[in-house]
Design an enzyme around this catalytic site. Structure first.
Site, PDB file in Angstrom:
ATOM      1  N   ARG A  80       0.818  -1.215   0.000  1.00 52.24           N
ATOM      2  CA  ARG A  80       0.000   0.000   0.000  1.00 52.24           C
ATOM      3  C   ARG A  80       0.851   1.264   0.000  1.00 52.24           C
ATOM      4  O   ARG A  80       1.946   1.281   0.564  1.00 52.24           O
ATOM      5  CB  ARG A  80      -0.938   0.000   1.218  1.00 52.24           C
ATOM      6  N   HIS A 105      -0.857  -2.612  -4.570  1.00 46.23           N
ATOM      7  CA  HIS A 105      -0.302  -3.551  -5.554  1.00 46.23           C
ATOM      8  C   HIS A 105      -0.294  -3.028  -6.984  1.00 46.23           C
ATOM      9  O   HIS A 105      -0.555  -3.773  -7.933  1.00 46.23           O
ATOM     10  CB  HIS A 105      -1.063  -4.874  -5.495  1.00 46.23           C
ATOM     11  N   HIS A 180       2.838 -12.927  -5.901  1.00 41.80           N
ATOM     12  CA  HIS A 180       1.736 -13.054  -4.939  1.00 41.80           C
ATOM     13  C   HIS A 180       1.110 -14.460  -4.973  1.00 41.80           C
ATOM     14  O   HIS A 180      -0.113 -14.610  -4.871  1.00 41.80           O
ATOM     15  CB  HIS A 180       0.679 -11.990  -5.235  1.00 41.80           C
ATOM     16  N   THR A 181       1.948 -15.475  -5.076  1.00 43.80           N
ATOM     17  CA  THR A 181       1.454 -16.853  -5.057  1.00 43.80           C
ATOM     18  C   THR A 181       1.006 -17.244  -3.653  1.00 43.80           C
ATOM     19  O   THR A 181       1.645 -16.914  -2.657  1.00 43.80           O
ATOM     20  CB  THR A 181       2.543 -17.818  -5.548  1.00 43.80           C
ATOM     21  N   TYR A 182      -0.116 -17.970  -3.597  1.00 44.62           N
ATOM     22  CA  TYR A 182      -0.610 -18.538  -2.340  1.00 44.62           C
ATOM     23  C   TYR A 182      -0.182 -20.004  -2.289  1.00 44.62           C
ATOM     24  O   TYR A 182      -0.564 -20.805  -3.131  1.00 44.62           O
ATOM     25  CB  TYR A 182      -2.139 -18.488  -2.281  1.00 44.62           C
ATOM     26  N   ASP A 253      -1.072 -10.244   8.149  1.00 49.69           N
ATOM     27  CA  ASP A 253      -0.941  -9.529   6.875  1.00 49.69           C
ATOM     28  C   ASP A 253       0.135  -8.474   7.076  1.00 49.69           C
ATOM     29  O   ASP A 253      -0.047  -7.304   6.749  1.00 49.69           O
ATOM     30  CB  ASP A 253      -2.273  -8.890   6.468  1.00 49.69           C
ATOM     31  N   GLU A 314       5.425 -12.728   0.520  1.00 50.94           N
ATOM     32  CA  GLU A 314       5.703 -11.699  -0.470  1.00 50.94           C
ATOM     33  C   GLU A 314       7.027 -11.010  -0.156  1.00 50.94           C
ATOM     34  O   GLU A 314       7.088 -10.097   0.661  1.00 50.94           O
ATOM     35  CB  GLU A 314       4.565 -10.682  -0.503  1.00 50.94           C
TER      36      GLU A 314
END
Length: 349
Positions: A80, A105, A180-182, A253, A314
């Site tokens: 952000r 992002h 940004h892979t989960y 987060d 990340e």
């Protein structure tokens, strides 16, 4: 090494190509030139069973509406920026605000929702897909004509994925990119990630305010559920009554500042499957996002998206660094080459 290409769909009448690279151990990575999105990473468990270890969608249309940034490269600025406004050398820039009144992002499209040019690079012991994108001066409000490259490299003989990023601009600008892979090491989303054990070599995390923007406070992790130095289950933070865990929707987060003295900064383990993921990065921090707000109308691999179905790691510079002088800067000068590298090693415990 085996590489296949197939048509995944069309964006504005332009074809989108899905690349799949498979090495001699059965390790396999699929990615596409839309958003540099990683759609699958297949890796073995302790019994040799090869399964998918990341979240992904089955259609391009789902990725077009992908507000979760599944598998994508995000930028020009990951994270952000307060009010989408910043000052460079006396010039005030206003970038797109796409989350309440803040920039997230990269803006409305950023790097994650555009088509990149691509080419395959084959060598004896490795195969890579190189993605390139030209971001013109003023795109999303950022200064500078920016040439970006992202390279995904797979090796024979090791279950490693190496992602390298590079960029050069003709004006001073901000660059802070990440993937940004989960991840979900249970295999084919057999379970959520609450019992995954995570180790992060970090002594401090960055406190967030109610808008999930950094306050600027660097908080010691000691004696808290933010201390991952000896490893802990992700569920510890989800079940915690720590105000910072509650603030982000019961979980994490948060940016963690990495200790540069350690080679293996981040380790994720699923004890049931035996899978282990080790991250090594040139970046100063990692944002840990535990999928606290994934629940919605989407499904992946036939499983409806639910909270804690995947965890993002990340690797990047801290968010909103332009407003906090004690954070590592993401300012890149005219003609300076931005470089970043993160290695993802899949193994067994």
């Amino acid at each position: 090494m085996k590489l296949t290409k197939k048509l995944f769909g069309f964006i504005n009448e332009q074809p989108v190509t899905l690349f799949t690279i498979k090495n001699n151990k059965g390790f396999e990575v699929s990615c596409m030139d839309y958003g540099c999105i990683i759609t699958e990473i297949l890796a073995p468990d302790r019994f040799g069973k090869i399964e998918n270890t990341v979240l992904g969608f089955g259609s391009l249309e789902e990725y077009e509406g992908n507000s979760y940034f599944l598998g994508a490269v995000v930028g020009r600025f990951a994270g952000r920026i307060k009010r989408g406004s910043f000052n460079l050398e006396g010039n005030v820039y206003q970038v797109k605000t796409n989350e309440n009144n803040n920039h997230l992002h990269g803006g409305h499209k950023g790097f994650s929702h555009v088509l990149w040019d691509s080419k395959v690079i084959k060598c004896e012991h490795k195969t890579a897909v190189e993605f390139s994108y030209f971001s013109p001066d003023g795109e999303e409000g950022y200064p500078g004509n920016l040439k970006m490259k992202v390279v995904y490299t797979i090796y024979n003989g090791s279950n490693d994925l190496v992602i390298t990023y590079s960029g050069i601009s003709d004006k001073k600008t901000l660059i802070n990119v990440t993937n940004h892979t989960y991840f979900n090491l249970s295999g084919n989303l057999e379970r959520d990630i609450l019992d995954h054990e995570l180790t992060i070599d970090s002594q401090q995390f960055i406190e967030l305010n109610e808008e999930l923007l950094p306050t600027g406070n660097l908080v010691p992790v000691d004696h808290s559920v933010f201390d991952f130095r000896q490893g802990r289950k992700i569920s510890d933070g989800v079940e915690s009554n720590h105000p910072q865990n509650i603030l982000v929707g019961n979980g994490y987060d948060h940016p963690f500042l990495l200790n540069k003295s350690e080679t293996h900064a981040i380790v994720l383990v699923d004890h049931e499957s035996g899978r282990k993921l080790v991250l090594e990065t040139t970046e100063p921090s990692v944002v840990l996002y535990t999928g606290n707000n994934l629940e919605g109308s989407y499904s992946t691999e036939g499983v409806e998206l639910q909270n804690y179905l995947g965890v993002c790691l990340e690797t990047q510079s801290p968010p909103d660094s332009i407003h906090h002088q004690h954070f590592q800067s993401s300012i890149v000068r005219e003609g300076e080459v931005f470089k970043s590298k993160t290695k993802y090693s899949f193994g067994l415990i």
